[in-house]
Structure formats: C-alpha cells, structure tokens
Enzyme design. Structure first.
Site, PDB file in Angstrom:
ATOM      1  CE  LYS A   1       4.774   7.355  -2.087  1.00 23.84           C
ATOM      2  NZ  LYS A   1       3.760   7.762  -1.109  1.00 23.84           N
TER       3      LYS A   1
ATOM      4  CE  LYS B   1       3.760   7.943   6.057  1.00 23.10           C
ATOM      5  NZ  LYS B   1       3.570   8.846   4.884  1.00 23.10           N
TER       6      LYS B   1
ATOM      7  CB  THR C   1      -2.353  13.689   4.301  1.00 23.52           C
ATOM      8  OG1 THR C   1      -2.560  12.491   3.558  1.00 23.52           O
ATOM      9  CG2 THR C   1      -0.904  13.749   4.749  1.00 23.52           C
TER      10      THR C   1
ATOM     11  CE  LYS D   1      -3.967   2.020   0.079  1.00 23.82           C
ATOM     12  NZ  LYS D   1      -3.434   2.942  -0.935  1.00 23.82           N
TER      13      LYS D   1
ATOM     14  CD  GLN E   1       3.009   4.770   2.459  1.00 20.40           C
ATOM     15  OE1 GLN E   1       3.499   5.676   1.819  1.00 20.40           O
ATOM     16  NE2 GLN E   1       1.936   4.936   3.209  1.00 20.40           N
TER      17      GLN E   1
ATOM     18  CG  ASN F   1      -4.750  16.678  -0.737  1.00 23.05           C
ATOM     19  OD1 ASN F   1      -4.561  16.161   0.355  1.00 23.05           O
ATOM     20  ND2 ASN F   1      -5.892  16.602  -1.371  1.00 23.05           N
TER      21      ASN F   1
ATOM     22  N   GLY G   1      -2.743   8.141  -4.622  1.00 24.32           N
ATOM     23  CA  GLY G   1      -2.098   9.323  -5.173  1.00 24.32           C
ATOM     24  C   GLY G   1      -0.898   9.761  -4.354  1.00 24.32           C
TER      25      GLY G   1
END
Length: 447
Positions: free
Chosen positions: A128, A116, A211, A92, A113, A242, A167
């Site tokens: 990623k 995380k 986020t 993911k 990631q 974003n 994204g």
C-alpha cells in the site's frame, strides 16, 4: 519471541514496537484474535518466528514530494510505499492521496491487503502507498505536477514483477494515468506497473466497477447461504465514490431498494430508492471538482442529514463504503435495534472491532472487507494478466471471472468459518488468507 507466548503478549509486542500506530495495531488485533485458536491447533504456524515476520513489512519507503502549485509556490508533501509481503507474488495495493494518510494507516492497509490478495487465489503479494497530498480543490495541472514529482522517486521501487500499485481514496483514473505516464518516461519501459489504467493504454473493462460489484456478489452469496437475498431489501450505503456508486448499481440490479449515499458532510436519504437516472446524476455531480451529496439532495428535493451518517435509519442491509472506523458501537446499536440482517464492508476496515463483535453477538451476518471488497484487487490481477498476454477481454468475460472469484472467496470463508448455523466470515477470511501466505513463507525459508 518465545514460541509459547500468549495472544496478549504478542499484541503487546506489536504495540510496543510502534506505540503510535493505532490503526495498524487495531488491524493486527482483529486478525490475530480470530486466528489464535487456529494457531493453537496448528503449532507449525508459530515456528520460525512466522507471526513476527508477518506483522513486519518487508520494506517501507518514505520520501518527500516537492512540487509547484498554480501560484508558483513550492509545496512539500510526504509519501510512502509499504511493501508488506511478496510471499505469493509482487507487492499489490493502491495509492491513497488524503491529508489523513500516515504510516500507521498504510501499514494497516498493506497488512489487510496481504490477506485480501491471498483470498483471490491470484499470485499477488500485499502492499500500500500514498501521500498526505489532498487533491480536493486542486487544479488538474497541480494534480499532474504532484503525481509526476512523486514518481521521480517512487518509479525506482516499482516493476511488473516487483510492485504494481493502483488507485484508492483520492486516486482515480486521472491520477493513475499521470503516474503511469511518468513511470513510462522515467523507466523507458511500457510494462504494466499500474492497474486501474485507462482503456486507451492497457486498462481493463469492469475495473472501475469491480469493488462495488464484487461487494454485492459476495453479499448476495452470503445472504443466499442463510436463506435470504437482495431482492426487496432496504439497503443503506455510506460513501458516494467509486465503490459506493457501483455497489448501489449492482444492488439495484439484484432487486434491492438503496436509500442512502453520503460524503464527509452528510447523508442523502431517498425513501423511494435510487433509480438508474438518479444514480447517473449522482455520479455526474461527484465527478465535478467540488460536487457534494448535498447538491444532489437539493436537486431532487430529498432529505439531507447534515453532518450525519446513514446508520440511524431502519434497513435490512448496511454497506459501509466510505472509510476506516466509520461504523462504531453506537452506530451498530442503532442498526441492530432497527433490525439489520447483514453488514458487508465495502471500504477497508470501516467497522470498529467493538462494532464487529456486537454484530456477531447479535446474530447479524457480517462480511469483513478483506473478503467482501476483494473484487477490486481481483480485477486488478485480471488486468495484469491481460497486459502480460497483450490482450483485452470483453466486459462480460471480466465480469464473469470477477463473479467466480467472489464466489470462490465466499466458499473459502465458509470452509474456515466454523460449523454453526451462521458462518463466522471474519474468522473464515482471516484463516483462509493466513494459511495461503503462511504456507508460502514456510516453504521459502527464513528470508
């Protein structure tokens, strides 16, 4: 390697294997430096070559993307998908489209990631991907054709229980939609293989905001633990995409005065602070094809620092939300001299190792990105859950779950962050994420 090796010998081993991957080496050094005392006290985690396996991706897919631009010229880009770890669930992590994208950056992002995602407590592994394609200045047709061309190769490596991208920089809802649509056509399957989708085809409410909102939820918990809060604080935010936009929105809700936003060309300074109306206009400008922060500054008659970052200004809280290594030692010195109380990473590794150490030595609260900006991937996990159940939750439910997850992440960081008056959040996040991944790897044997 010998199980009695030192930290430096391990880091040298990583560097020697990939001597040109500086971003990846930096990420490994940051994590392992804080983990090493814990590893020496818990030798089981140095058995079965666990560390060597942990820093090596399970799989790296590299391929070319051939597409046709509006002038009918054939263009060729590189693309990658780094499937780093599936120890606790399907890979993911986002897809990034930017000229700077290379394998080193994607390995660093996939490595981060992995920890995380573990911190969220949701069953998600780490991955990623991305391309050196630059969507800036491209027509919508060009972006669509690129996304579709990319998926003709990538689709065979994805799946709802295998690898679920999302994204990242250069990849918003539009790009996710193009890729998800092509994936559906090629696979003849509508299963969830992307998150960050539009609400009309399986997306989740609050995902675009997640986020930025999560960053503020985590930072508020960190501040409260140390007798402070956002109320009345001066806040500098870097970036204007974003993450920055919704961090500004939520910080304002918590009573902060946010005075900056930025892009690659410069920084806008608004001493009176953002308002809902001003933020809405900034979002509108940035959504246009060539919208820049300079345009926003000119429209409102604000100070614009061309070619500068926001870190020279006196603030209480700094939220770097732009890109990796944007906040270096010089910037850290300026923030500390101006009395900054807390720094929380909205972007992935925006603070250099040296700057991080400087903040910690100066007693500045520091929240690393793998904890502070985990709200995005946490809400992606909630989107996956909604898709699997064929349900859509109300915004209030998603936001409440997000807030709860960020508080849980904060609690895990505190649990492993040392016993002093001030929590070492870097140590806490690294150990908490590592333990979950490492325990899963040990339980599954040598694979």
């Amino acid at each position: 390697m010998d199980q009695t090796y030192s930290l430096e010998s391990f880091l040298n081993h990583v560097q020697k294997r990939d001597p040109n991957q500086t971003e990846f080496a930096q990420a490994v050094r940051e994590v392992m430096t804080t983990l090493w005392p814990f590893l020496e006290q818990n030798p089981k985690y140095r058995q079965m070559s666990l560390l060597e396996r942990l820093v090596e991706p399970e799989r790296v897919i590299q391929f070319r993307v051939v597409w046709v631009d509006d002038r009918n010229q054939i263009q060729v880009n590189r693309a990658w998908r780094v499937q780093f770890s599936s120890a606790i669930g399907p890979y993911k992590g986002g897809m990034r489209f930017h000229p700077s994208v290379n394998l080193s950056i994607l390995k660093f992002l996939g490595f981060e990631q992995t920890f995380k995602n573990a911190l969220t407590t949701l069953p998600m592994g780490g991955g990623k991907g991305g391309s050196d394609f630059d969507p800036k200045g491209k027509s919508e047709g060009e972006v669509m054709r690129f996304c579709q061309a990319l998926m003709t190769e990538l689709y065979r490596h994805l799946g709802a229980d295998t690898d679920v991208p999302a994204g990242d920089i250069g990849v918003g809802g539009r790009e996710v939609g193009f890729m998800a649509g092509m994936m559906k056509k090629l696979s003849n399957n509508t299963a969830c293989v992307f998150t960050g989708k539009g609400l009309s085809f399986g997306g989740s409410l609050i995902r675009p905001e997640a986020t930025g909102y999560g960053l503020v939820y985590f930072t508020e918990a960190m501040l409260k633990r140390h007798g402070m809060g956002f109320e009345g604080m001066r806040v500098s935010v870097s970036g204007s995409g974003n993450v920055a936009q919704y961090a500004i929105e939520k910080a304002m809700e918590f009573g902060a005065r946010v005075i900056t936003a930025s892009d690659s060309s410069g920084t806008v300074v608004d001493e009176s602070g953002f308002t809902k109306e001003k933020l809405a206009r900034l979002i509108e400008i940035k959504a246009s094809r060539d919208g820049r922060v300079a345009d926003y500054a000119k429209e409102f008659g604000l100070v614009y620092l061309e070619g500068q970052q926001p870190w020279s200004l006196p603030v209480d809280i700094a939220l770097p939300c732009a890109t990796q290594n944007e906040l270096d030692v010089d910037a850290a010195h300026q923030l500390i001299a101006n009395g900054v109380k807390a720094v929380a990473e909205g972007a992935n590794m925006p603070t250099t190792i040296e700057a991080t150490e400087l903040f910690q030595q100066a007693g500045v609260l520091f929240a690393p990105g793998k904890a502070a900006n985990a709200g995005g991937v946490a809400t992606s996990g909630l989107e996956m859950a909604q898709n699997a159940a064929r349900l859509g939750w109300k915004a209030e439910k998603v936001d409440a779950r997000l807030h709860h997850i960020m508080l849980d992440i904060h609690h895990a960081c505190v649990e492993h962050g040392g016993e002093g008056e001030q929590t070492n959040y870097v140590q806490g996040a690294n150990i908490a994420g590592f333990v979950k991944v490492a325990d899963a790897m040990l339980a599954q044997g040598v694979i």
